[in-house]
Design a protein around this motif. Sequence first.
Motif, PDB file in Angstrom:
ATOM      1  N   UNK A  30     -30.675  27.228  81.652  1.00  0.00           N
ATOM      2  CA  UNK A  30     -30.084  25.901  81.887  1.00  0.00           C
ATOM      3  C   UNK A  30     -29.094  25.559  80.770  1.00  0.00           C
ATOM      4  N   UNK A  31     -29.300  24.487  80.033  1.00  0.00           N
ATOM      5  CA  UNK A  31     -28.356  24.116  78.969  1.00  0.00           C
ATOM      6  C   UNK A  31     -28.863  24.525  77.588  1.00  0.00           C
ATOM      7  N   UNK A  32     -29.889  25.379  77.542  1.00  0.00           N
ATOM      8  CA  UNK A  32     -30.484  25.795  76.268  1.00  0.00           C
ATOM      9  C   UNK A  32     -30.136  27.260  75.992  1.00  0.00           C
ATOM     10  N   UNK A  33     -29.736  27.549  74.739  1.00  0.00           N
ATOM     11  CA  UNK A  33     -29.284  28.886  74.386  1.00  0.00           C
ATOM     12  C   UNK A  33     -29.923  29.366  73.092  1.00  0.00           C
ATOM     13  N   UNK A  34     -30.155  30.684  73.022  1.00  0.00           N
ATOM     14  CA  UNK A  34     -30.855  31.253  71.863  1.00  0.00           C
ATOM     15  C   UNK A  34     -30.306  32.641  71.564  1.00  0.00           C
ATOM     16  N   UNK A  35     -30.526  33.068  70.341  1.00  0.00           N
ATOM     17  CA  UNK A  35     -30.346  34.466  69.971  1.00  0.00           C
ATOM     18  C   UNK A  35     -31.740  35.079  69.868  1.00  0.00           C
ATOM     19  N   UNK A  36     -31.973  36.140  70.619  1.00  0.00           N
ATOM     20  CA  UNK A  36     -33.319  36.712  70.752  1.00  0.00           C
ATOM     21  C   UNK A  36     -33.785  37.328  69.435  1.00  0.00           C
TER      22      UNK A  36
END
Length: 391
Positions: A30-36
């Motif tokens: 959705x509108x949430x983003x991360x670096x794994x």
Amino acid sequence: MDQEAALDLVKKGATLLLLDVPQFTLFGIDTQMFSVGPMFKGMKMIPPGTHFIYYSPSSKEGNEFSPTVGFFLTTLPAEVVVRKWHHQEERLINVSEDEEDRYSEAVRRLEFDPHLGPYALDRHGEWKQLSNYITQNIIERIVPIGGDITIAYESGLIDKVSITVTERRLLEQLKDSKFSKSEAEGSHRRGCYYTSIPRAVKHKGISGEELTAMNLDKTKLLEAILMKDYGGEEDSLLGELQFAFVAFMMAQSLEAFLQWKSLTSLLLSCTEAPLRTRTQLFSKFIRVLYCQLKYGFHKKQNHGNDSGKGISLSLDDAWFSKDIFLFRLCKDFFPLVLESPVVDGDLLLWTRKLKRLLEAALGWDFADVMEVICDEGDEFSPVLVPSEEVN
């Protein structure tokens, strides 16, 4: 939040278990983003409903990224969805039914819980504003074969792209990607099954003046498309508009941008429909457009806050130019609504909000009615049809 309440949300929310995703992969929901990170195995506490999952594979050093791949997912309460990383293809794939059952039971026993990131529920409202008209039926009708949406498979659009800054940016990304044109064309995957939006109204047996009027006011074209392609369901058109915007902003799809542009241009080119025949549709449309642009401008102002890498697009400096299609259409649409002696209250409210947003975010002055010189060959310029071309 206390431990008991958190556990309740874990059990009631859906879980997305992602196995073997390499470190440094950029991942979004959705509108949430991360670096794994090295311990990442997915997301928990996902609210039931429609979601968009997207990711960008990274080099081993975490400083170079392949084109983003995204797909829509509709989750049920307490559902467990399992995907596994395919290292050769660098994408998420389904697992066998037996594997899914086994992993799902392990998730319910909370064996993976320490490795699952919580869905930020305070961001869910923002996502709902961008997706509230996207239904499972719309997803099934539009998604490409295989379900993945990515610019890597859109090389066929190269010759169709207008020369605008935003489109050129996406085109350059496609050319620079490690996916060659031959690989993209040879793939079994196709583009999305978007509704075809004609650039101009064509009708035999009427005068050039009548045809020109139909192209200056696209109400009749809108009515024809609504009945033919959407069965008269206004919300289905809005759902496709939201689908295209999400695929553009999150998955960086050029095809999606072109469809969003076509639908937005069609609606903003109507003069009779907003005030008479389709007032409710336009009240909802302007609200949808307001939420989309507000999100896009917010991403620009806070670019990289989530992952530091900018997995999704923001509305960049191209939007500050008054020669883009949006300014030209809004400068005609706003007076139509704001100066009308009789207008729906909701339509008036959201038109005012949209106008203020564009003026504040971009510095556009719609009080200045100077003629904007359109670029030669602009695909969304009004179509004037000479009488001799009607037959």
